[in-house]
Design a protein around this motif. Structure first.
Motif, PDB file in Angstrom:
ATOM      1  N   ASP A 255       0.834  -1.236   0.070  1.00  0.00           N
ATOM      2  CA  ASP A 255      -0.001  -0.058  -0.142  1.00  0.00           C
ATOM      3  C   ASP A 255       0.910   1.226   0.090  1.00  0.00           C
ATOM      4  N   THR A 256       0.673   2.288  -1.025  1.00  0.00           N
ATOM      5  CA  THR A 256       1.736   3.283  -1.050  1.00  0.00           C
ATOM      6  C   THR A 256       1.613   4.111   0.015  1.00  0.00           C
ATOM      7  N   TRP A 257       0.428   4.425   0.711  1.00  0.00           N
ATOM      8  CA  TRP A 257       0.539   5.423   1.832  1.00  0.00           C
ATOM      9  C   TRP A 257       1.263   4.706   2.895  1.00  0.00           C
ATOM     10  N   THR A 258       1.033   3.752   3.199  1.00  0.00           N
ATOM     11  CA  THR A 258       1.936   2.829   4.322  1.00  0.00           C
ATOM     12  C   THR A 258       3.290   2.934   4.013  1.00  0.00           C
ATOM     13  N   LEU A 259       3.610   2.692   2.748  1.00  0.00           N
ATOM     14  CA  LEU A 259       5.160   2.632   2.484  1.00  0.00           C
ATOM     15  C   LEU A 259       5.685   4.241   2.491  1.00  0.00           C
ATOM     16  N   LEU A 260       5.037   5.075   2.038  1.00  0.00           N
ATOM     17  CA  LEU A 260       5.424   6.401   1.932  1.00  0.00           C
ATOM     18  C   LEU A 260       5.862   6.821   3.556  1.00  0.00           C
ATOM     19  N   THR A 261       4.803   6.449   4.489  1.00  0.00           N
ATOM     20  CA  THR A 261       5.010   6.804   5.850  1.00  0.00           C
ATOM     21  C   THR A 261       6.267   6.203   6.454  1.00  0.00           C
ATOM     22  N   TYR A 262       6.387   4.900   6.163  1.00  0.00           N
ATOM     23  CA  TYR A 262       7.361   4.055   6.470  1.00  0.00           C
ATOM     24  C   TYR A 262       8.780   4.508   5.902  1.00  0.00           C
ATOM     25  N   VAL A 263       8.785   4.848   4.850  1.00  0.00           N
ATOM     26  CA  VAL A 263      10.166   5.537   4.302  1.00  0.00           C
ATOM     27  C   VAL A 263      10.382   6.740   4.803  1.00  0.00           C
ATOM     28  N   ALA A 264       9.550   7.547   4.855  1.00  0.00           N
ATOM     29  CA  ALA A 264       9.834   8.821   5.783  1.00  0.00           C
ATOM     30  C   ALA A 264      10.213   8.872   7.146  1.00  0.00           C
ATOM     31  N   ALA A 265       9.985   7.582   7.693  1.00  0.00           N
ATOM     32  CA  ALA A 265      10.335   7.676   9.204  1.00  0.00           C
ATOM     33  C   ALA A 265      11.737   6.834   9.220  1.00  0.00           C
ATOM     34  N   ASN A 266      12.278   6.297   8.038  1.00  0.00           N
ATOM     35  CA  ASN A 266      13.671   5.751   7.992  1.00  0.00           C
ATOM     36  C   ASN A 266      14.468   6.411   7.160  1.00  0.00           C
ATOM     37  N   THR A 267      13.999   7.746   6.753  1.00  0.00           N
ATOM     38  CA  THR A 267      14.973   8.470   6.169  1.00  0.00           C
ATOM     39  C   THR A 267      15.305   9.777   6.764  1.00  0.00           C
ATOM     40  N   LYS A 268      16.183  10.486   6.462  1.00  0.00           N
ATOM     41  CA  LYS A 268      16.723  11.689   7.058  1.00  0.00           C
ATOM     42  C   LYS A 268      16.165  13.050   6.180  1.00  0.00           C
ATOM     43  N   ARG A 269      16.627  12.970   5.013  1.00  0.00           N
ATOM     44  CA  ARG A 269      16.228  14.558   4.340  1.00  0.00           C
ATOM     45  C   ARG A 269      15.577  14.379   3.060  1.00  0.00           C
ATOM     46  N   ILE A 270      15.248  13.087   2.456  1.00  0.00           N
ATOM     47  CA  ILE A 270      14.927  12.800   1.404  1.00  0.00           C
ATOM     48  C   ILE A 270      13.282  13.311   1.368  1.00  0.00           C
ATOM     49  N   ARG A 271      12.707  13.862   0.157  1.00  0.00           N
ATOM     50  CA  ARG A 271      11.400  14.021   0.103  1.00  0.00           C
ATOM     51  C   ARG A 271      10.538  12.952  -0.469  1.00  0.00           C
ATOM     52  N   VAL A 272       9.401  12.740   0.093  1.00  0.00           N
ATOM     53  CA  VAL A 272       8.684  11.486  -0.605  1.00  0.00           C
ATOM     54  C   VAL A 272       7.057  11.890  -1.210  1.00  0.00           C
ATOM     55  N   SER A 273       6.946  10.953  -2.194  1.00  0.00           N
ATOM     56  CA  SER A 273       5.473  11.477  -2.952  1.00  0.00           C
ATOM     57  C   SER A 273       5.065  10.313  -3.710  1.00  0.00           C
ATOM     58  N   GLY A 274       3.872  10.319  -3.787  1.00  0.00           N
ATOM     59  CA  GLY A 274       3.237   9.270  -4.853  1.00  0.00           C
ATOM     60  C   GLY A 274       3.403   9.595  -6.100  1.00  0.00           C
ATOM     61  N   ASN A 275       3.564   8.639  -7.071  1.00  0.00           N
ATOM     62  CA  ASN A 275       3.814   9.142  -8.522  1.00  0.00           C
ATOM     63  C   ASN A 275       2.895   8.124  -9.505  1.00  0.00           C
ATOM     64  N   VAL A 276       1.511   8.510  -9.292  1.00  0.00           N
ATOM     65  CA  VAL A 276       0.929   9.390  -8.393  1.00  0.00           C
ATOM     66  C   VAL A 276      -0.336   8.754  -7.577  1.00  0.00           C
ATOM     67  N   LEU A 277      -0.745   9.281  -6.719  1.00  0.00           N
ATOM     68  CA  LEU A 277      -1.794   8.777  -5.701  1.00  0.00           C
ATOM     69  C   LEU A 277      -2.971   8.655  -6.341  1.00  0.00           C
ATOM     70  N   ASN A 278      -3.868   7.364  -6.022  1.00  0.00           N
ATOM     71  CA  ASN A 278      -4.961   7.104  -6.972  1.00  0.00           C
ATOM     72  C   ASN A 278      -6.216   7.993  -6.253  1.00  0.00           C
ATOM     73  N   LEU A 279      -6.465   8.880  -6.596  1.00  0.00           N
ATOM     74  CA  LEU A 279      -7.655   9.795  -6.166  1.00  0.00           C
ATOM     75  C   LEU A 279      -8.894   9.159  -6.011  1.00  0.00           C
ATOM     76  N   PRO A 280      -9.374   8.264  -6.929  1.00  0.00           N
ATOM     77  CA  PRO A 280     -10.505   7.553  -6.934  1.00  0.00           C
ATOM     78  C   PRO A 280     -10.699   6.573  -5.573  1.00  0.00           C
ATOM     79  N   LEU A 281      -9.743   6.058  -5.151  1.00  0.00           N
ATOM     80  CA  LEU A 281      -9.546   5.219  -3.991  1.00  0.00           C
ATOM     81  C   LEU A 281      -9.052   5.828  -2.833  1.00  0.00           C
ATOM     82  N   ARG A 282      -9.050   7.009  -2.783  1.00  0.00           N
ATOM     83  CA  ARG A 282      -8.312   7.794  -1.538  1.00  0.00           C
ATOM     84  C   ARG A 282      -9.372   9.289  -1.423  1.00  0.00           C
TER      85      ARG A 282
END
Length: 304
Positions: free
Chosen positions: A56-83
């Motif tokens: 799940d991309t949102w869960t992954l973005l959150t986990y990656v953000a917590a395990n990195t220090k400076r890099i920005r995170v984003s969906g490419n691209v988030l699926n609006l119809p299911l969010r």
């Protein structure tokens, strides 16, 4: 560099498009950590909630953000119809706050409608999907506007929000970047978005297609009183590193740098996101291509 046509003169950004595979379970996270270590600006992941072989991309973005220090995170691209957009707005603000201002909102109107409908989403026509995206962005921006008086009210055709409280405000001004290809959604990008996220492999005519697409974005921006140069133009790219140059993004790191610098000046793209799923390619891109592109672009701009 000869015959450049367009340069919106934004600073260059470089990132990754990593496949969010479930197995090996930490593969995508580990590659994001490599990208953080080697100094890339951005790490992104596709969003297909109906695909069980992907995290799940949102869960992954959150986990990656917590395990990195400076890099920005984003969906490419988030699926609006299911969010759902109101929830997405609050989720984005929270992740931005928790990550110290490192979240950006790449978002799309939707595709793969059979799979979306199978997951409980609404099937929309292309025109309806663009209208829904427009309404969703209104809702998200209103939620982020925590200091405005009153609640959020958007009485749209596809989404209705009836007086909910605003906030939280994000840690920084989150960019909204739209994946777009057709004229109507390109004009919407120019009217309401901060960035554009197309994929080079999806362009039948290659980079030359970007010229006309940029015109629709610029038209939408101008009609809304916006400066077209304020809209970041990204490009998802892929290719091979080889000793002998054969074609676009198929050659040495030096050839890659020449290719990307040319696209910057001909078509105004200033963010390059490489599809890569191995550490060696990521390290080579960051060590040899990125600084060479920056040097070429800086030198050309200095002579303008």
């Amino acid at each position: 560099m000869e015959n450049f046509m367009t340069d919106y003169r934004q600073n260059l950004l470089f990132g990754l498009f990593i496949t969010p595979v479930v197995q090996p379970v930490m593969h995508a996270v580990e590659l994001a950590m490599v990208a953080d270590r080697v100094g890339l600006d951005l790490v992104t992941f596709q969003d297909h909630p109906y695909q069980p072989s992907f995290h799940d991309t949102w869960t992954l973005l959150t986990y990656v953000a917590a395990n990195t220090k400076r890099i920005r995170v984003s969906g490419n691209v988030l699926n609006l119809p299911l969010r759902q957009p109101a929830v997405l707005g609050r989720s984005a603000a929270s992740l931005d706050l928790l990550s110290g201002g490192r979240f950006e909102l790449g978002i799309g109107a939707g595709g793969f409608w059979d799979a979306i409908e199978g997951m409980g989403g609404r099937r929309l026509t292309p025109g309806q999907a663009v209208g829904a995206l427009d309404e969703a962005i209104q809702i998200i921006r209103e939620i982020w506007a925590a200091d405005k008086p009153g609640g959020v009210r958007v009485d749209g055709k596809y989404y209705q929000v009836k007086g909910i409280k605003r906030g939280p405000a994000p840690a920084h001004e989150i960019g909204i970047w739209i994946g777009a290809y057709k004229p109507r959604i390109l004009r919407l990008t120019g009217r309401v978005a901060d960035g554009w996220l197309p994929t080079l492999a999806y362009l039948p005519g290659g980079p030359a297609d970007l010229e006309e697409m940029n015109k629709y974005i610029d038209e939408g921006a101008a009609l809304s009183g916006r400066d077209p140069s304020s809209i970041r133009r990204f490009l998802n790219i892929s290719g091979r590193f080889t000793r002998a140059g054969r074609s676009l993004l198929d050659g040495s790191p030096q050839q890659w740098a020449q290719d990307l610098a040319e696209i910057t000046f001909k078509y105004g793209m200033t963010g390059y996101i490489l599809a890569a799923d191995d550490a060696r390619t990521i390290e080579l891109f960051a060590a040899e291509v990125v600084p060479a592109v920056r040097e070429l672009v800086d030198a050309e701009r200095a002579h303008q």
